[in-house]
Each structure stands twice: as structure tokens, then as C-alpha cells.
Design an enzyme around this catalytic site. Sequence first.
Site, PDB file in Angstrom:
ATOM      1  CG  ASP A  64      -8.565  -5.880   2.888  1.00 41.42           C
ATOM      2  OD1 ASP A  64      -7.806  -5.527   1.638  1.00 41.42           O
ATOM      3  OD2 ASP A  64      -9.068  -5.167   3.724  1.00 41.42           O
ATOM      4  CG  ASN A  71      -7.337  -1.505  -6.678  1.00 44.95           C
ATOM      5  OD1 ASN A  71      -7.977  -1.941  -7.665  1.00 44.95           O
ATOM      6  ND2 ASN A  71      -7.751  -1.671  -5.518  1.00 44.95           N
ATOM      7  N   GLY A  84      -7.436   3.405  -7.946  1.00 43.96           N
ATOM      8  CA  GLY A  84      -8.174   3.209  -6.600  1.00 43.96           C
ATOM      9  C   GLY A  84      -6.838   2.498  -5.550  1.00 43.96           C
ATOM     10  CD  GLN A  85      -0.878   1.550  -5.459  1.00 43.22           C
ATOM     11  OE1 GLN A  85      -0.680   2.000  -6.362  1.00 43.22           O
ATOM     12  NE2 GLN A  85      -0.038   0.998  -4.709  1.00 43.22           N
ATOM     13  CG  HIS A 137      -1.833  -4.307  -2.169  1.00 41.57           C
ATOM     14  ND1 HIS A 137      -1.371  -3.015  -2.097  1.00 41.57           N
ATOM     15  CD2 HIS A 137      -3.181  -3.676  -2.147  1.00 41.57           C
ATOM     16  CE1 HIS A 137      -2.145  -1.931  -2.284  1.00 41.57           C
ATOM     17  NE2 HIS A 137      -3.482  -2.374  -2.219  1.00 41.57           N
ATOM     18  CG  HIS A 155      -6.894  -6.183  -3.337  1.00 36.15           C
ATOM     19  ND1 HIS A 155      -7.607  -6.122  -2.222  1.00 36.15           N
ATOM     20  CD2 HIS A 155      -6.526  -5.270  -3.714  1.00 36.15           C
ATOM     21  CE1 HIS A 155      -7.308  -4.799  -1.950  1.00 36.15           C
ATOM     22  NE2 HIS A 155      -6.607  -4.412  -3.074  1.00 36.15           N
TER      23      HIS A 155
HETATM   24  P1  AMP Z   1      -5.752  -0.612  -2.255  1.00 34.57           P
HETATM   25  O1  AMP Z   1      -6.995   0.314  -1.917  1.00 34.57           O
HETATM   26  O2  AMP Z   1      -6.063  -1.635  -3.383  1.00 34.57           O
HETATM   27  O3  AMP Z   1      -4.547   0.009  -2.109  1.00 34.57           O
HETATM   28  O4  AMP Z   1      -5.922  -1.726  -0.905  1.00 34.57           O
HETATM   29  C1  AMP Z   1      -5.469  -1.517   0.179  1.00 34.57           C
HETATM   30  C2  AMP Z   1      -6.306  -2.632   1.130  1.00 34.57           C
HETATM   31  O5  AMP Z   1      -5.297  -2.493   2.429  1.00 34.57           O
HETATM   32  C3  AMP Z   1      -7.541  -2.027   1.636  1.00 34.57           C
HETATM   33  O6  AMP Z   1      -8.667  -3.109   1.089  1.00 34.57           O
HETATM   34  C4  AMP Z   1      -7.592  -2.021   2.968  1.00 34.57           C
HETATM   35  O7  AMP Z   1      -8.458  -2.620   3.892  1.00 34.57           O
HETATM   36  C5  AMP Z   1      -6.199  -2.958   3.529  1.00 34.57           C
HETATM   37  N1  AMP Z   1      -5.520  -2.584   4.596  1.00 34.57           N
HETATM   38  C6  AMP Z   1      -5.133  -1.259   4.937  1.00 34.57           C
HETATM   39  N2  AMP Z   1      -4.308  -1.534   6.321  1.00 34.57           N
HETATM   40  C7  AMP Z   1      -4.550  -2.884   6.398  1.00 34.57           C
HETATM   41  C8  AMP Z   1      -4.021  -3.590   7.669  1.00 34.57           C
HETATM   42  N3  AMP Z   1      -3.440  -2.977   8.592  1.00 34.57           N
HETATM   43  N4  AMP Z   1      -4.379  -5.041   7.618  1.00 34.57           N
HETATM   44  C9  AMP Z   1      -4.883  -5.442   6.678  1.00 34.57           C
HETATM   45  N5  AMP Z   1      -5.570  -4.885   5.691  1.00 34.57           N
HETATM   46  C10 AMP Z   1      -5.355  -3.770   5.275  1.00 34.57           C
END
Ligand code: AMP
Length: 112
Positions: free
Chosen positions: A29, A85, A91-92, A98, A100
Site C-alpha cells: 500500500d 472496506n 470507507g472504500q 481488495h 488489506h
Molecule cells: P480503501 O480505502 O479500502 O478502498 O483502500 C484503498 C487503498 O489503496 C488505500 O489504502 C490506498 O493507500 C491504496 N492505494 C491507492 N492507490 C494506490 C497505488 N497506486 N499503489 C498502492 N496502493 C494504493
Amino acid sequence: MDCIFCKIAAGEIPSNKVFEDDQVLAFYDLDPQAPVHFLVIPKEHISGADQITAENSGVVAHIFEVIAKVTAELGLTGGFRVVTNCGEDGGQTVGHLHFHVLGRRSLAWPPG
Ligand code: AMP
Ligand code: ZN
């Protein structure tokens, strides 16, 4: 479709990869919330956990096999957390399923 994680899965946007096979990609991340924080995504676009069906859930089982393998390889013997999420209340922020994976620190429960 303008999906950042589809572009990462296709290699059009670079990522710091942890694991990859024909079905899934795991990458660190960009904004880590723990000393170890990576994401595991299906290469196939599924918009979120509310779109998992009998037809596409096989990749979700595979994602959990990958999580067990990668966390063992990273030595997360103290445990770890897997979070997905979903939607606005969840909080998505990226509309591609994906998971985490967070580890190497003690995590509070319940989350905020
Ligand atoms: P969510 O908020 O659960 O949808 O998580 C999205 C996650 O994607 C967040 O933790 C961001 O930091 C991560 N993220 C967004 N763009 C990138 C990227 N290009 N490379 C790695 N992580 C990313
Ligand atoms: Zn996508």
C-alpha cells in the site's frame, strides 16, 4: 473502464509487488497503516465485497491462500489483520475488490 487497480494488475501503473500469479496480485500500500501493509486484488475486476457471487468467489478463496503464504514468508508469526472496506460506510476509496493485510504491530479492536 478507468480503474486504478485494473491498471496496476495490467502493469500499466507500477506497484511494489509482493506476489503475483495468473489470478491475483499483491502489492504494498502507498500509504501504509502498519509496518507491513499490502493489498491483495483479483486481476479480474470485481467492484467490491458486495459483488462476490457463486460465479466469482473462487478467486476470493485463492486470495486467502495467497495471504496465508505471503504472511508466512514475511514472518508475521505474531499475527496479522485482513480487512476489506466496502462502500461509502465501509470507507472504500478504490472500487476494485481488495484485501488489506496489516501486520507487525498490535492492532486495536474495534476499528474506528
Ligand atoms: P480503501 O480505502 O479500502 O478502498 O483502500 C484503498 C487503498 O489503496 C488505500 O489504502 C490506498 O493507500 C491504496 N492505494 C491507492 N492507490 C494506490 C497505488 N497506486 N499503489 C498502492 N496502493 C494504493
Ligand atoms: Zn478494476
